[in-house]
Write a protein that holds these residues in place. Structure first.
Motif, short mmCIF file in Angstrom:
data_model
loop_
_atom_site.label_atom_id
_atom_site.label_comp_id
_atom_site.label_asym_id
_atom_site.label_seq_id
_atom_site.Cartn_x
_atom_site.Cartn_y
_atom_site.Cartn_z
N GLN A 144 -36.71 -27.15 -8.37
CA GLN A 144 -35.56 -27.80 -8.99
C GLN A 144 -35.73 -28.04 -10.49
N LYS A 145 -36.96 -28.27 -10.94
CA LYS A 145 -37.15 -28.67 -12.33
C LYS A 145 -37.30 -27.47 -13.28
N THR A 146 -37.51 -26.30 -12.75
CA THR A 146 -37.78 -25.16 -13.63
C THR A 146 -36.91 -23.94 -13.36
N ARG A 147 -35.84 -24.11 -12.55
CA ARG A 147 -35.01 -22.96 -12.22
C ARG A 147 -33.54 -23.29 -12.42
N TRP A 148 -32.76 -22.24 -12.68
CA TRP A 148 -31.31 -22.34 -12.69
C TRP A 148 -30.76 -21.36 -11.66
N MET A 149 -29.53 -21.57 -11.23
CA MET A 149 -28.88 -20.62 -10.35
C MET A 149 -27.44 -20.44 -10.80
N SER A 150 -26.85 -19.32 -10.42
CA SER A 150 -25.48 -19.04 -10.84
C SER A 150 -24.76 -18.22 -9.79
N TRP A 151 -23.44 -18.31 -9.85
CA TRP A 151 -22.57 -17.46 -9.03
C TRP A 151 -21.45 -16.99 -9.94
N ALA A 152 -21.12 -15.71 -9.86
CA ALA A 152 -20.16 -15.14 -10.79
C ALA A 152 -19.17 -14.23 -10.07
N ILE A 153 -18.00 -14.10 -10.68
CA ILE A 153 -16.98 -13.15 -10.23
C ILE A 153 -16.73 -12.18 -11.37
N ASN A 154 -16.69 -10.90 -11.04
CA ASN A 154 -16.35 -9.88 -12.02
C ASN A 154 -14.96 -9.35 -11.69
N PRO A 155 -13.94 -9.72 -12.48
CA PRO A 155 -12.56 -9.32 -12.15
C PRO A 155 -12.24 -7.87 -12.47
N HIS A 156 -13.14 -7.18 -13.14
CA HIS A 156 -12.81 -5.83 -13.61
C HIS A 156 -13.65 -4.74 -12.99
N LYS A 189 -17.78 -3.76 -10.80
CA LYS A 189 -18.97 -4.24 -10.13
C LYS A 189 -20.10 -4.37 -11.15
N GLY A 190 -21.00 -5.33 -10.93
CA GLY A 190 -22.11 -5.51 -11.83
C GLY A 190 -21.92 -6.72 -12.72
N MET A 191 -22.89 -6.95 -13.60
CA MET A 191 -22.90 -8.16 -14.42
C MET A 191 -21.99 -8.08 -15.65
N VAL A 192 -21.85 -6.89 -16.20
CA VAL A 192 -21.07 -6.76 -17.43
C VAL A 192 -19.62 -7.14 -17.17
N GLY A 193 -19.14 -8.14 -17.91
CA GLY A 193 -17.77 -8.60 -17.77
C GLY A 193 -17.57 -9.68 -16.73
N SER A 194 -18.65 -10.16 -16.11
CA SER A 194 -18.53 -11.19 -15.08
C SER A 194 -18.35 -12.56 -15.71
N GLN A 195 -17.75 -13.48 -14.95
CA GLN A 195 -17.51 -14.86 -15.38
C GLN A 195 -18.28 -15.77 -14.43
N ALA A 196 -19.19 -16.59 -14.99
CA ALA A 196 -20.22 -17.22 -14.16
C ALA A 196 -20.14 -18.74 -14.13
N LEU A 197 -20.55 -19.28 -12.98
CA LEU A 197 -20.89 -20.70 -12.82
C LEU A 197 -22.40 -20.80 -12.88
N VAL A 198 -22.92 -21.73 -13.67
CA VAL A 198 -24.36 -21.90 -13.81
C VAL A 198 -24.72 -23.36 -13.56
#
Length: 363
Positions: free
Chosen positions: A71-83, A85-94
């Motif tokens: 918990q003290k040294t990590r982050w996590m995220s979930w993202a949607i890419n509306p355009h 597949k993949g990370m490029v252009g995705s919109q993320a919750l962190v």
């Protein structure tokens, strides 16, 4: 005889415990009375996604849950890419825990945004508004290191590079591109390893344990044929798995513990073959030590093989269909049932023989 019976009982118990350990996401209970109608265990990074889809308002309430998080040294995220597949252009919750113990702000402009820590789990909540007539989205989930209050780059290998897919909120399942060459190789890998190491190898052990009443050396030839076939089929599946992990059959995928267990199993199988070919003669005093080593290593390999089959199912959800898992559970349960019946019959026969011998001695 008692030690072998114990080994079979231990193997069956190991299988049941392994299956029970893969707790599905719908068993989780959120604090505060929050409930979600649908959920899915994501195939990597110990994450699961829970959601409620509201068709009238075209919104979806989501909760991303990650287990065993530092918990003290990590982050996590979930993202949607509306355009795409993949990370490029995705919109993320962190989400991450700041130095003062509070959770950092989420970066996605949505409603009902929050994140909490529950034991060794980090959970983020949000309500998203989907475009009209849209129920399927390209999504990603990720985790990485945290320095101070600043998320840093996630690893560029292993499970972190395969944490993406297409999600159908209405149908409640991941959508898999079955024409993908990589997914076809995954299927081939799973079929070969399940058939070889996960099924034929237990069959071979069953033959060795209860086939000695067959005429001549038929049981031994059947045992060798079954185990050699199991290893060669599993070896072919293992090679495909290694090529998938290295990226030689498409985009590189993460294997984690499943990969390491698979490689270990191939090594154990090779050792079994070498040791089996060098077995001492029946009258040799070393034969008893050979039997103990050969049986112990064999039963351990079978138990680990069954566990790894279920780890594979859990990782990829076997193309989102349940019937392969049910089929394997039925097959391995049938073998377990046959084993228990034969063990009971064998025990009854041995008891009967001992009683007859005792009766003759008294006469």
């Amino acid at each position: 005889m008692a030690s072998k019976s114990f080994s079979f009982a231990f193997l069956l118990l190991f299988f049941l415990c392994t299956f029970a350990a893969a707790e599905p996401c719908d068993n989780h209970r959120f604090r505060g009375g929050k409930t979600f109608a649908s959920c899915i265990d994501l195939p990597s990074l110990n994450c699961s996604l829970h959601w409620n889809f509201h068709s009238l308002t075209q919104t979806v309430d989501v909760a991303l849950r990650r287990n065993r998080v530092d918990q003290k040294t990590r982050w996590m995220s979930w993202a949607i890419n509306p355009h795409s597949k993949g990370m490029v252009g995705s919109q993320a919750l962190v989400a991450f825990q700041k130095d003062d113990g509070t959770m950092g702000d989420l970066s996605f402009p949505v409603n009902g945004v929050s994140s909490i820590l529950e034991g060794n789990e980090m959970i983020m909540f949000a309500t998203l508004a989907l475009p009209a007539n849209t129920t399927t989205v390209n999504h990603l989930w990720q985790e990485g290191p945290l320095v101070g209050n600043v998320p840093r780059m996630h690893p560029l290998s292993g499970p972190n590079m395969g944490s993406m897919g297409t999600l159908d909120f209405l149908a409640g399942k991941l959508v898999v591109d079955k024409t993908s060459s990589r997914n076809q190789w995954k299927i081939v890998h799973g079929i070969l390893c399940t058939l070889g190491m996960g099924f034929l190898m237990p069959v071979g052990a069953l033959i060795a344990r209860h086939g000695k009443q067959w005429p001549g050396t038929a049981w031994f030839r059947a045992h060798v044929f079954s185990q050699c076939s199991a290893y060669l089929i599993g070896l072919a599946g293992g090679i495909i798995g290694v090529l998938l992990w290295l990226g030689a059959l498409g985009a590189r995928i993460g294997g984690g513990i499943h990969q390491y267990i698979g490689i270990t199993l191939l090594g154990l199988g090779a050792i079994q073959g070498i040791v089996g070919s060098c077995r001492p003669h029946k009258e040799d005093k070393k034969r008893v030590y050979f039997n103990i080593f050969h049986c112990s290593l064999g039963y351990g390999t079978i138990g680990l093989s069954i566990a790894n089959v279920f780890l594979g199912f859990h990782m990829v959800h076997l193309m989102i269909k349940i019937w392969p898992q049910v089929t394997y559970i039925a097959a391995i349960s049938l073998l377990g049932t046959i084993t228990l019946i034969l063990e009971g019959v064998g025990c009854w026969r041995r008891t009967t023989v001992r009683r007859e011998i005792a009766a003759k001695e008294t006469l």
